[in-house]
Design an enzyme around this catalytic site. Structure first.
Site, PDB file in Angstrom:
ATOM      1  N   LYS A   1      31.414  -9.470  -2.137  1.00  0.00           N
ATOM      2  CA  LYS A   1      30.822  -9.719  -3.452  1.00  0.00           C
ATOM      3  C   LYS A   1      29.570 -10.557  -3.201  1.00  0.00           C
ATOM      4  O   LYS A   1      29.665 -11.760  -2.914  1.00  0.00           O
ATOM      5  CB  LYS A   1      31.816 -10.460  -4.364  1.00  0.00           C
ATOM      6  CG  LYS A   1      31.289 -10.650  -5.763  1.00  0.00           C
ATOM      7  CD  LYS A   1      32.352 -11.213  -6.679  1.00  0.00           C
ATOM      8  CE  LYS A   1      31.857 -11.376  -8.099  1.00  0.00           C
ATOM      9  NZ  LYS A   1      30.691 -12.226  -8.239  1.00  0.00           N
TER      10      LYS A   1
ATOM     11  N   ARG B   1      20.569  -7.229 -15.964  1.00  0.00           N
ATOM     12  CA  ARG B   1      21.771  -7.086 -16.787  1.00  0.00           C
ATOM     13  C   ARG B   1      21.528  -7.565 -18.220  1.00  0.00           C
ATOM     14  O   ARG B   1      22.012  -6.985 -19.164  1.00  0.00           O
ATOM     15  CB  ARG B   1      22.914  -7.903 -16.155  1.00  0.00           C
ATOM     16  CG  ARG B   1      24.184  -7.836 -16.963  1.00  0.00           C
ATOM     17  CD  ARG B   1      25.309  -8.566 -16.267  1.00  0.00           C
ATOM     18  NE  ARG B   1      26.547  -8.296 -16.944  1.00  0.00           N
ATOM     19  CZ  ARG B   1      26.980  -8.940 -18.023  1.00  0.00           C
ATOM     20  NH1 ARG B   1      26.247  -9.921 -18.533  1.00  0.00           N
ATOM     21  NH2 ARG B   1      28.103  -8.627 -18.597  1.00  0.00           N
TER      22      ARG B   1
ATOM     23  N   ASP C   1       0.846  -1.202   0.000  1.00  0.00           N
ATOM     24  CA  ASP C   1       0.000   0.000   0.000  1.00  0.00           C
ATOM     25  C   ASP C   1       0.874   1.242   0.000  1.00  0.00           C
ATOM     26  O   ASP C   1       0.566   2.231  -0.671  1.00  0.00           O
ATOM     27  CB  ASP C   1      -0.914   0.011   1.241  1.00  0.00           C
ATOM     28  CG  ASP C   1      -2.014  -1.036   1.101  1.00  0.00           C
ATOM     29  OD1 ASP C   1      -2.124  -1.628   0.003  1.00  0.00           O
ATOM     30  OD2 ASP C   1      -2.739  -1.260   2.084  1.00  0.00           O
ATOM     31  N   ALA C   2       1.992   1.166   0.754  1.00  0.00           N
ATOM     32  CA  ALA C   2       2.866   2.346   0.863  1.00  0.00           C
ATOM     33  C   ALA C   2       3.459   2.675  -0.506  1.00  0.00           C
ATOM     34  O   ALA C   2       3.498   3.844  -0.902  1.00  0.00           O
ATOM     35  CB  ALA C   2       3.976   2.073   1.862  1.00  0.00           C
TER      36      ALA C   2
ATOM     37  N   LEU D   1      33.270  -8.379 -13.718  1.00  0.00           N
ATOM     38  CA  LEU D   1      34.536  -8.128 -13.010  1.00  0.00           C
ATOM     39  C   LEU D   1      35.583  -9.147 -13.422  1.00  0.00           C
ATOM     40  O   LEU D   1      35.268 -10.324 -13.621  1.00  0.00           O
ATOM     41  CB  LEU D   1      34.315  -8.256 -11.500  1.00  0.00           C
ATOM     42  CG  LEU D   1      33.582  -7.114 -10.801  1.00  0.00           C
ATOM     43  CD1 LEU D   1      33.186  -7.539  -9.394  1.00  0.00           C
ATOM     44  CD2 LEU D   1      34.455  -5.868 -10.730  1.00  0.00           C
TER      45      LEU D   1
ATOM     46  N   LYS E   1      38.239  -2.204  -5.451  1.00  0.00           N
ATOM     47  CA  LYS E   1      38.058  -1.175  -6.492  1.00  0.00           C
ATOM     48  C   LYS E   1      38.961   0.011  -6.221  1.00  0.00           C
ATOM     49  O   LYS E   1      39.027   0.482  -5.071  1.00  0.00           O
ATOM     50  CB  LYS E   1      36.619  -0.643  -6.465  1.00  0.00           C
ATOM     51  CG  LYS E   1      35.568  -1.654  -6.762  1.00  0.00           C
ATOM     52  CD  LYS E   1      34.184  -1.093  -6.478  1.00  0.00           C
ATOM     53  CE  LYS E   1      33.155  -2.189  -6.665  1.00  0.00           C
ATOM     54  NZ  LYS E   1      31.841  -1.820  -6.188  1.00  0.00           N
TER      55      LYS E   1
ATOM     56  N   TYR F   1       2.189   1.901  -3.436  1.00  0.00           N
ATOM     57  CA  TYR F   1       1.124   2.408  -4.299  1.00  0.00           C
ATOM     58  C   TYR F   1       0.824   3.874  -3.979  1.00  0.00           C
ATOM     59  O   TYR F   1       0.741   4.716  -4.873  1.00  0.00           O
ATOM     60  CB  TYR F   1      -0.147   1.556  -4.135  1.00  0.00           C
ATOM     61  CG  TYR F   1      -1.277   2.061  -5.008  1.00  0.00           C
ATOM     62  CD1 TYR F   1      -1.370   1.655  -6.334  1.00  0.00           C
ATOM     63  CD2 TYR F   1      -2.216   2.965  -4.514  1.00  0.00           C
ATOM     64  CE1 TYR F   1      -2.376   2.142  -7.156  1.00  0.00           C
ATOM     65  CE2 TYR F   1      -3.222   3.456  -5.322  1.00  0.00           C
ATOM     66  CZ  TYR F   1      -3.295   3.034  -6.645  1.00  0.00           C
ATOM     67  OH  TYR F   1      -4.286   3.525  -7.458  1.00  0.00           O
ATOM     68  N   ASP F   2       0.711   4.171  -2.665  1.00  0.00           N
ATOM     69  CA  ASP F   2       0.376   5.548  -2.265  1.00  0.00           C
ATOM     70  C   ASP F   2       1.451   6.517  -2.742  1.00  0.00           C
ATOM     71  O   ASP F   2       1.131   7.609  -3.209  1.00  0.00           O
ATOM     72  CB  ASP F   2       0.232   5.640  -0.743  1.00  0.00           C
ATOM     73  CG  ASP F   2      -1.017   4.904  -0.275  1.00  0.00           C
ATOM     74  OD1 ASP F   2      -1.853   4.562  -1.136  1.00  0.00           O
ATOM     75  OD2 ASP F   2      -1.143   4.655   0.938  1.00  0.00           O
TER      76      ASP F   2
END
Ligand code: IVH
Length: 409
Positions: free
Chosen positions: A123, A144, A50-51, A96, A291, A53-54
């Site tokens: 990962k 993807r 509902d949240a 990767l 990274k 949707y609202d």
């Protein structure tokens, strides 16, 4: 006179024009709301919480209040094919490069730079989802796919309630994250299935992927998927570092991956520490991602056709699975070369059922000292190709049979 006319026409255009972003938002919200209303009023089912949707309805109402020309009557009952359509990614979705040893990890750090800062992250073993926020509103979520085109899963993602529908301050963002099921939620799902006399699902990863394809949105919500965002594809203005980008996303209410910022010399100990915590992490992992943190350096390192050079997946050595060797068949290749193929009792490894593997050649087969009926250890090398890595000598009963050599027949 003509100038004056032109001036008035331009003013009219500027004042009266509906911004493109508003048009795009309306075009996006219309079918989602229509689909949700159809499900609710015609089929007595809910596509989303509902949240959710609202929030969507609020966005739509605000939009059509500001630009009444965008309002279209919502037609209850008209089926809408939104979910499942394929769309082009703005940027190819790369994977990767992988490392299975300390030496390969050292080589990666040497190539990128030993004087840099690195972000190190779990990962997660789930599936990539690309999220697009337009003017602060979730405008599209794609899988993807083949890296160039992905499947639209916006409605499922909204139903799952894993990301906010809108973010503040409003921004245009393109993000990449991993969608997954925690161990606890996967086990809970299987307990529910067993109590309903349904077979338990085998792999949390495949279950997460399958959940996105369900048309029963109440079930999607019930399964309690999770997501962690691990990569910014586009952000305006861009963040100078990956870690700053993650902090910014978090402040917008987005669920981001846990990451540590460390120097190259601390990478090995950080890998070891994360390794230690692996079993305690609430989600399935299959490695650690390293990274280069500085985005300019990361970008200047470039990419191959498959992966960026500034990031690495240090993969965990897969846990071998035990099964029984049933027979060995010899397969003749185009050049006449004979290759032994092992057939074993089917087993599930990392979400795939495997039942055969190449034994390469006679000397490899002999070196392994395999016998028919042996309990063997199987992995999927590089996460894909089934490979027998050894026998379990203590499980031998004496009833095992020697593998015949076809050349001796
Ligand atoms: S970074 C350009 N970070 O691992 C590649 N990937 O091929 C950027 N994954 O498809 C990926 N956790 O779905 C990155 N912390 C993490 C990750 C992660 C899981 C997945 C991702 C990717 C696959 C590697």
């Amino acid at each position: 006179m003509r100038r004056l006319l032109l001036f008035f026409v331009s003013i009219q255009l500027i004042c009266g024009a509906v911004p493109r972003s508003a048009e795009r938002q309306a075009a996006h919200l219309q079918p989602i709301l229509q689909q949700a209303d159809t499900a609710y009023y015609n089929n007595h089912s809910s596509l989303m919480s509902d949240a959710a949707y609202d929030a969507l309805r609020d966005q739509y109402n605000r939009l059509t209040f500001n630009y009444p020309e965008l309002a279209q009557p919502l037609q209850v009952g008209a089926p809408v094919a939104l979910q499942g359509n394929r769309f082009a990614h703005n940027t190819p979705i790369l994977s990767l490069q992988k490392a299975y040893s300390t030496r390969a990890t050292e080589l990666f750090l040497e190539k990128c730079g030993t004087n840099l800062l690195y972000s190190i992250e779990p990962k997660i073993d789930g599936l990539t989802v690309v999220l697009r926020y337009t003017d602060g509103l979730l405008s599209q979520a794609l899988t993807r796919g083949d890296g160039k085109r992905g499947m639209d899963v916006t409605a499922s993602l909204l139903a799952a309630g894993v990301v906010p529908i809108s973010i503040t301050p409003p921004a245009d963002l393109e993000l990449r994250g991993e969608l997954f099921l925690t161990h606890a939620n996967f086990e809970a799902l299987n307990r529910r299935r067993v109590s309903l006399n349904k077979p338990p699902l085998k792999s949390p990863r495949n279950t997460a992927a399958g959940t996105l394809r369900l048309l029963d949105y109440a079930e999607v919500a019930n399964r309690k998927l999770s997501i962690r965002i691990f990569e910014v594809i586009a952000m305006n203005p861009p963040s100078p570092t990956h870690s700053k980008a993650l902090i910014r996303l978090k402040s917008m209410g987005l669920p981001v991956i846990e990451s540590q910022l460390i120097s190259a010399s601390d990478v090995p100990s950080a890998i070891a520490a994360l390794n230690q915590r692996r079993a305690k992490l609430p989600f399935p992992t299959d490695g650690i991602v390293i990274k280069a943190n500085n985005r300019m350096i990361y970008q200047s390192l470039g990419t191959t056709s498959r992966h960026p050079r500034g990031a690495l997946a240090r993969k965990y050595r897969p846990k071998p699975v035990e099964t029984r060797l049933l027979r060995v068949e010899w397969s003749r290749g185009a050049t006449g070369k004979m290759t032994p193929i092992a057939h074993f009792e089917a087993v599930e490894i990392q979400g795939a059922t495997v039942q055969k593997a190449t034994l390469h050649n006679l000397s490899h087969l002999r070196a392994m000292d395999l016998k028919i009926g042996d309990w063997i250890h199987v992995i999927r090398a590089g996460g894909a190709v089934p490979e027998i890595i050894g026998v379990c000598p203590n499980r031998r009963t004496g009833n095992e049979r020697t593998i015949p050599n076809p050349l001796e027949k």
